[in-house]
Design a protein around this motif. Sequence first.
Motif, short mmCIF file in Angstrom:
data_model
loop_
_atom_site.label_atom_id
_atom_site.label_comp_id
_atom_site.label_asym_id
_atom_site.label_seq_id
_atom_site.Cartn_x
_atom_site.Cartn_y
_atom_site.Cartn_z
N ARG A 283 -40.69 -23.49 14.75
CA ARG A 283 -39.99 -24.68 14.27
C ARG A 283 -38.66 -24.91 14.99
O ARG A 283 -38.31 -26.04 15.31
CB ARG A 283 -39.74 -24.56 12.76
N LEU A 284 -37.89 -23.84 15.23
CA LEU A 284 -36.59 -24.01 15.88
C LEU A 284 -36.75 -24.56 17.29
O LEU A 284 -36.00 -25.44 17.72
CB LEU A 284 -35.86 -22.67 15.93
N PHE A 285 -37.75 -24.07 18.03
CA PHE A 285 -37.99 -24.54 19.39
C PHE A 285 -38.76 -25.85 19.35
O PHE A 285 -39.67 -26.02 18.53
CB PHE A 285 -38.75 -23.49 20.19
N LYS A 286 -38.38 -26.76 20.24
CA LYS A 286 -39.01 -28.07 20.32
C LYS A 286 -39.58 -28.29 21.71
O LYS A 286 -39.12 -27.70 22.70
CB LYS A 286 -38.00 -29.18 20.02
N THR A 287 -40.58 -29.16 21.79
CA THR A 287 -41.11 -29.61 23.07
C THR A 287 -40.91 -31.12 23.16
O THR A 287 -41.13 -31.85 22.19
CB THR A 287 -42.61 -29.29 23.21
N MET A 288 -40.50 -31.56 24.32
CA MET A 288 -40.33 -32.99 24.57
C MET A 288 -40.79 -33.29 25.98
O MET A 288 -40.55 -32.49 26.90
CB MET A 288 -38.86 -33.40 24.39
N ALA A 289 -41.46 -34.40 26.16
CA ALA A 289 -41.97 -34.77 27.48
C ALA A 289 -41.45 -36.14 27.88
O ALA A 289 -41.10 -36.97 27.04
CB ALA A 289 -43.50 -34.78 27.48
N ALA A 290 -41.40 -36.35 29.19
CA ALA A 290 -41.09 -37.66 29.76
C ALA A 290 -42.12 -37.96 30.82
O ALA A 290 -42.53 -37.05 31.57
CB ALA A 290 -39.68 -37.67 30.36
N THR A 291 -42.57 -39.21 30.89
CA THR A 291 -43.58 -39.58 31.89
C THR A 291 -43.14 -40.84 32.63
O THR A 291 -42.40 -41.68 32.11
CB THR A 291 -44.94 -39.85 31.23
N ALA A 292 -43.62 -40.94 33.85
CA ALA A 292 -43.31 -42.10 34.70
C ALA A 292 -44.07 -43.33 34.20
O ALA A 292 -45.12 -43.21 33.58
CB ALA A 292 -43.70 -41.78 36.14
N PRO A 293 -43.55 -44.52 34.49
CA PRO A 293 -44.29 -45.74 34.15
C PRO A 293 -45.69 -45.72 34.77
O PRO A 293 -45.86 -45.35 35.94
CB PRO A 293 -43.43 -46.85 34.76
N GLY A 294 -46.67 -46.09 33.99
CA GLY A 294 -48.04 -46.12 34.47
C GLY A 294 -48.78 -44.81 34.32
O GLY A 294 -50.00 -44.76 34.53
N TRP A 295 -48.09 -43.74 33.98
CA TRP A 295 -48.75 -42.46 33.76
C TRP A 295 -49.25 -42.39 32.33
O TRP A 295 -48.66 -42.98 31.42
CB TRP A 295 -47.79 -41.30 34.07
N PRO A 296 -50.34 -41.65 32.08
CA PRO A 296 -50.89 -41.57 30.73
C PRO A 296 -49.98 -40.79 29.77
O PRO A 296 -49.13 -40.01 30.22
CB PRO A 296 -52.22 -40.85 30.94
#
Length: 301
Positions: A283-296
């Motif tokens: 719970r303390l650790f989080k995951t976050m993602a970022a993607t380029a425009p047009g990527w799924p």
Amino acid sequence: MAAANAYYYATRDPLGAAGDFTTAPEISQMFGELIGIWCADLWRRAGRPDGIAYVELGPGRGTLAADALRAMRGAGLVPQVHFVETSPVLRAAQAERVPDARWHDDPAALPEGPLLIVANEFFDALPVAQFDAAGRELMVTIEGGRFVREGSVATEASPAGIALARLLACRIVTQGGALLAIDYGPARPGAGDTLQAVKGHAFADPWEAPGSRDLTAHVQFPALAAAIRGEGASVHGPRPQGDWLEAMGIALRAAALARSAPERTEEIEGARLRLTAPAQMGRLFKTMAATAPGWPDPAGF
């Protein structure tokens, strides 16, 4: 904080039982393997672009990368490998596990082409500024051979973290690709003093003996997300690490490993729980993602 951590990492291997702390890749191969599967799945659904590079920021001993690359190869992805690492001690350890990697001192030197960037427990070690209730930045003095902070902390910010998030977002928007950041901190804006030190697998005084202990602070994910969106990338999460790993299939992977090595069943299950249980890292650790425009949209979110 920046100077202390630069010296700390340049002069030792801080990981494992003999070091000061243990990160998720050192707990189980499952962590890196699922990140590798995440990368390969995204690459496939993006149309298998050529010239793609796997990038890791602060790759520790290279354990995560070695496990992730093995999983990627099994899925048909054999990327270039680029590490952002300044420590000569850790570069030597990484070269043993990933000998074909290329090293950089600065993320600005990363190559052209699509990038799959992984930052596991990287943003937490970047320096923070602390402010009092009136918005004044707090300073330190030296008394009795140790640092002493003047004033009470109301809020924290990480200008270095924001600048890095913007740089990485700009690169993936321009070149294609994605960023996966895994770290500890709140999913909503937080307040107060989160600066801490670890030495010998125990909390230590962050104001004593600079350069001899690991300094970290909670990652403010909302601020990173806003910086990334400001550069035109899409943000996914943050989501608790345990939930993300479960969505990525860690239970199935643990069962497969236990079938192949029944004598390790208890060890494998213990590692899975350490990574996913709410009372441990889940719970303390989080995951976050970022993607380029047009990527799924990436898996797990």
